[in-house]
Design an enzyme around this catalytic site. Structure first.
Site, short mmCIF file in Angstrom:
data_model
loop_
_atom_site.label_atom_id
_atom_site.label_comp_id
_atom_site.label_asym_id
_atom_site.label_seq_id
_atom_site.Cartn_x
_atom_site.Cartn_y
_atom_site.Cartn_z
N TYR A 165 47.79 65.83 64.72
CA TYR A 165 48.98 66.32 65.43
C TYR A 165 48.59 67.53 66.27
O TYR A 165 47.90 68.43 65.78
CB TYR A 165 50.10 66.69 64.44
CG TYR A 165 50.64 65.44 63.76
CD1 TYR A 165 51.65 64.69 64.35
CD2 TYR A 165 50.07 64.98 62.57
CE1 TYR A 165 52.10 63.51 63.76
CE2 TYR A 165 50.51 63.81 61.99
CZ TYR A 165 51.52 63.08 62.59
OH TYR A 165 51.96 61.90 62.03
N SER A 166 49.06 67.53 67.51
CA SER A 166 48.81 68.69 68.38
C SER A 166 49.55 69.89 67.83
O SER A 166 50.73 69.78 67.46
CB SER A 166 49.33 68.44 69.80
OG SER A 166 48.85 67.23 70.30
N CYS A 345 49.45 65.14 78.41
CA CYS A 345 49.54 64.84 76.98
C CYS A 345 50.81 64.04 76.70
O CYS A 345 51.87 64.31 77.28
CB CYS A 345 49.56 66.15 76.17
SG CYS A 345 49.40 65.87 74.39
N GLU A 385 44.95 64.32 76.75
CA GLU A 385 45.03 63.95 75.34
C GLU A 385 46.24 63.04 75.17
O GLU A 385 47.38 63.48 75.20
CB GLU A 385 45.18 65.20 74.46
CG GLU A 385 44.95 64.87 73.00
CD GLU A 385 44.49 66.11 72.25
OE1 GLU A 385 43.26 66.31 72.14
OE2 GLU A 385 45.35 66.89 71.83
N TYR A 387 47.85 59.51 72.99
CA TYR A 387 47.70 58.83 71.70
C TYR A 387 48.66 57.67 71.56
O TYR A 387 49.53 57.51 72.38
CB TYR A 387 47.86 59.84 70.56
CG TYR A 387 48.98 60.86 70.75
CD1 TYR A 387 50.31 60.56 70.46
CD2 TYR A 387 48.70 62.14 71.25
CE1 TYR A 387 51.32 61.50 70.62
CE2 TYR A 387 49.71 63.09 71.41
CZ TYR A 387 51.01 62.75 71.09
OH TYR A 387 52.02 63.69 71.27
P1 FAD Z 1 51.36 54.66 60.94
O1 FAD Z 1 52.01 54.35 59.64
O2 FAD Z 1 49.94 55.04 60.91
O3 FAD Z 1 51.60 53.47 61.91
C1 FAD Z 1 50.91 53.43 63.12
C2 FAD Z 1 50.55 52.00 63.38
O4 FAD Z 1 51.73 51.23 63.51
C3 FAD Z 1 49.78 51.80 64.65
O5 FAD Z 1 48.42 52.02 64.47
C4 FAD Z 1 50.12 50.37 64.97
O6 FAD Z 1 49.25 49.52 64.26
C5 FAD Z 1 51.49 50.19 64.42
N1 FAD Z 1 52.52 50.26 65.45
C6 FAD Z 1 52.93 51.36 66.11
N2 FAD Z 1 53.90 51.05 66.98
C7 FAD Z 1 54.08 49.73 66.87
C8 FAD Z 1 54.93 48.80 67.52
N3 FAD Z 1 55.80 49.20 68.45
N4 FAD Z 1 54.85 47.50 67.17
C9 FAD Z 1 53.99 47.09 66.22
N5 FAD Z 1 53.14 47.92 65.57
C10 FAD Z 1 53.19 49.22 65.91
N6 FAD Z 1 52.29 62.52 67.10
C11 FAD Z 1 53.36 63.34 67.14
O7 FAD Z 1 54.46 62.96 66.76
N7 FAD Z 1 53.23 64.63 67.61
C12 FAD Z 1 52.05 65.12 68.05
O8 FAD Z 1 51.96 66.27 68.46
C13 FAD Z 1 50.91 64.25 67.98
N8 FAD Z 1 49.71 64.69 68.39
C14 FAD Z 1 48.63 63.87 68.34
C15 FAD Z 1 47.40 64.36 68.77
C16 FAD Z 1 46.29 63.54 68.74
C17 FAD Z 1 44.95 64.09 69.22
C18 FAD Z 1 46.41 62.22 68.27
C19 FAD Z 1 45.23 61.29 68.22
C20 FAD Z 1 47.61 61.74 67.83
C21 FAD Z 1 48.74 62.55 67.85
N9 FAD Z 1 49.99 62.10 67.40
C22 FAD Z 1 51.07 62.93 67.48
C23 FAD Z 1 50.16 60.75 66.80
C24 FAD Z 1 49.98 60.84 65.27
O9 FAD Z 1 48.62 61.12 64.97
C25 FAD Z 1 50.31 59.54 64.56
O10 FAD Z 1 49.58 58.48 65.15
C26 FAD Z 1 51.78 59.17 64.61
O11 FAD Z 1 52.56 60.18 64.01
C27 FAD Z 1 52.01 57.85 63.84
O12 FAD Z 1 51.49 58.00 62.57
P2 FAD Z 1 52.24 57.33 61.32
O13 FAD Z 1 51.43 57.58 60.09
O14 FAD Z 1 53.66 57.74 61.28
O15 FAD Z 1 52.20 55.80 61.70
#
Ligand code: FAD
Length: 387
Positions: A165-166, A345, A385, A387
């Site tokens: 997360y940023s 971003c 950046e 994601y």
């Molecule tokens: P997970 O449970 O991990 O689910 C994600 C997975 O669900 C995906 O990989 C994909 O397989 C699937 N999926 C997603 N959308 C769909 C769809 N529409 N249909 C079908 N499958 C789908 N997030 C923020 O909210 N704020 C930030 O500031 C932020 N900064 C980031 C900075 C960086 C450098 C990076 C790499 C990512 C950042 N993110 C940010 C994103 C964050 O890291 C997570 O990816 C995001 O919160 C989702 O994680 P999760 O565990 O909730 O989802």
């Protein structure tokens, strides 16, 4: 040689286009090539080109190198910067902390606050979450990210992996006491086979209560660091939670408490934020940005693209790339200045639209964005950046 500029000063920060023939082999030697060069490298570049057999046909201030000026240049293209050995415009951070805490031994923070950033009627769920960092050594600077390891296990019974997360606070934290860190988190939700799926970590974070303990890793990332130069110009393109790093820059630049704490950083360049959101209720930290704009009208400009409420010139939804197209001339005039950095971003999906808008904008100046972008990247002035 045609030189169309009046006065060259030592402190000149402008950029020039060198129109060159005679480089390459065979037919290529007849083709005109354009090189974009900052004033500081102008003489060295001219020497290098002539030493390689090139002939300088013109030196044109970059802002004047519009199609009108270059219409006699059929193959107007910008190639790799001439002075390959020129140092990139470093962001000037001597000591950027990285990976102070690893997944095997994360820092255990405590949730201080967790509240919605959205106004009534907004789409989805986006929260601002503040963690206490007391008792550890987790330091960070603006533009970095941290890892969060959500509690619980995945489908195969293993502990969840970290998500990045940023960071949304400056190094001093929202309360300026140097021992907190903030995030801006959107809950991931999507439909699959008629079922609503909630993202693991984003839901964990949006639901977490003050007092809860949390595993934090990092910090990581050097891509989005803010230049230390107080006179740099900073163009920011953000959608959704992509605003997090931009909030850190803008707080550092304009928040009175931050300015008082950082006598070495009294920002006086130009900052321009382009923010994309689906509705007004989805704009994040909007009141703060409006305040900065009214308090620092000469230094901060805030342009919004609200897709479901505003229309673009063709009658469609107003996205951030439409705003980039709208202000293309001004944006490129700023990019000509080697002190200008561009930050993007947000969700990865924003990239093609921005790329298209930049391509069209560059073309109005006779430039090829696909060649100019790597040059800006190499000069550490194009920061992405997504994601
Ligand atoms: P997970 O449970 O991990 O689910 C994600 C997975 O669900 C995906 O990989 C994909 O397989 C699937 N999926 C997603 N959308 C769909 C769809 N529409 N249909 C079908 N499958 C789908 N997030 C923020 O909210 N704020 C930030 O500031 C932020 N900064 C980031 C900075 C960086 C450098 C990076 C790499 C990512 C950042 N993110 C940010 C994103 C964050 O890291 C997570 O990816 C995001 O919160 C989702 O994680 P999760 O565990 O909730 O989802």
């Amino acid at each position: 040689m045609r030189v169309t500029t009046a006065s060259y000063r030592q402190s000149d920060t402008r950029t020039f286009t060198l129109v060159v023939v005679g480089l390459g082999i065979g037919k290529q030697r007849q083709a005109e090539k354009h090189f974009i060069v900052p004033f500081s490298q102008l003489q060295a570049s001219i020497r290098l080109i002539t030493s390689k057999g090139g002939k300088i046909k013109a030196v044109i201030p970059y802002s004047e190198a519009t199609p009108a000026t270059t219409s006699n240049v059929p193959s107007a293209s910008v190639t790799t910067p001439v002075n390959q050995s020129a140092p990139p415009a470093k962001s000037g951070h001597a000591d950027v902390p990285v990976n102070l805490y690893k997944p095997k031994d994360p820092f255990i923070g405590t949730v201080l606050e967790n509240y919605s950033l959205l106004a009534p009627g907004a789409i989805g769920r986006v929260n601002h979450i503040i963690f206490d960092l007391s008792g550890g050594n987790l330091r960070y600077v603006e533009g970095q990210s941290i890892g969060i390891i959500p509690d619980g296990t995945d489908a195969s019974g293993k502990p969840h992996k970290l998500r990045l997360y940023s960071i949304a606070s400056t190094r001093h934290g929202d309360d300026l006491k140097d021992n907190t860190i903030s995030l801006c988190v959107r809950q991931l939700q999507y439909e699959k086979d008629g079922e609503t799926i909630n993202g693991v970590c984003s839901t964990f974070l949006c639901d977490i209560k003050p007092g809860a303990k949390i595993k934090i890793t990092g910090p990581v990332g050097k891509e989005m660091l803010l230049p230390a130069d107080e006179t740099a110009n900073v163009i920011m393109l953000a959608t959704g939670t992509g605003i997090a790093p931009m909030r850190t820059y803008l707080r550092r630049m304009f928040e009175p408490g931050e300015r008082a704490k950082n006598p070495e950083y009294q920002f006086r360049g130009k900052a321009w934020l382009f923010m994309g959101a689906p509705t007004t209720a989805n704009l994040l930290y909007d009141d703060d940005f409006n305040r900065y704009q009214s308090e620092f009208p000469d230094n901060f400009r805030y342009t919004k693209a609200i897709s479901r409420e505003q229309t673009n010139p063709s009658g469609g939804r107003m996205y951030i790339q439409d705003r980039v197209t709208e202000y293309a001339q001004e944006i490129f005039r700023m990019i000509e200045d080697p002190k200008t950095h561009v930050y993007m971003c947000g969700l990865r999906g924003m990239e093609p639209g921005i790329d298209k808008a930049m391509t069209e904008a560059a073309a109005t100046k006779g430039l090829d964005w696909s060649e100019l972008r790597p040059q800006l990247k190499k000069a550490e002035r194009w920061h992405v950046e997504t994601y």
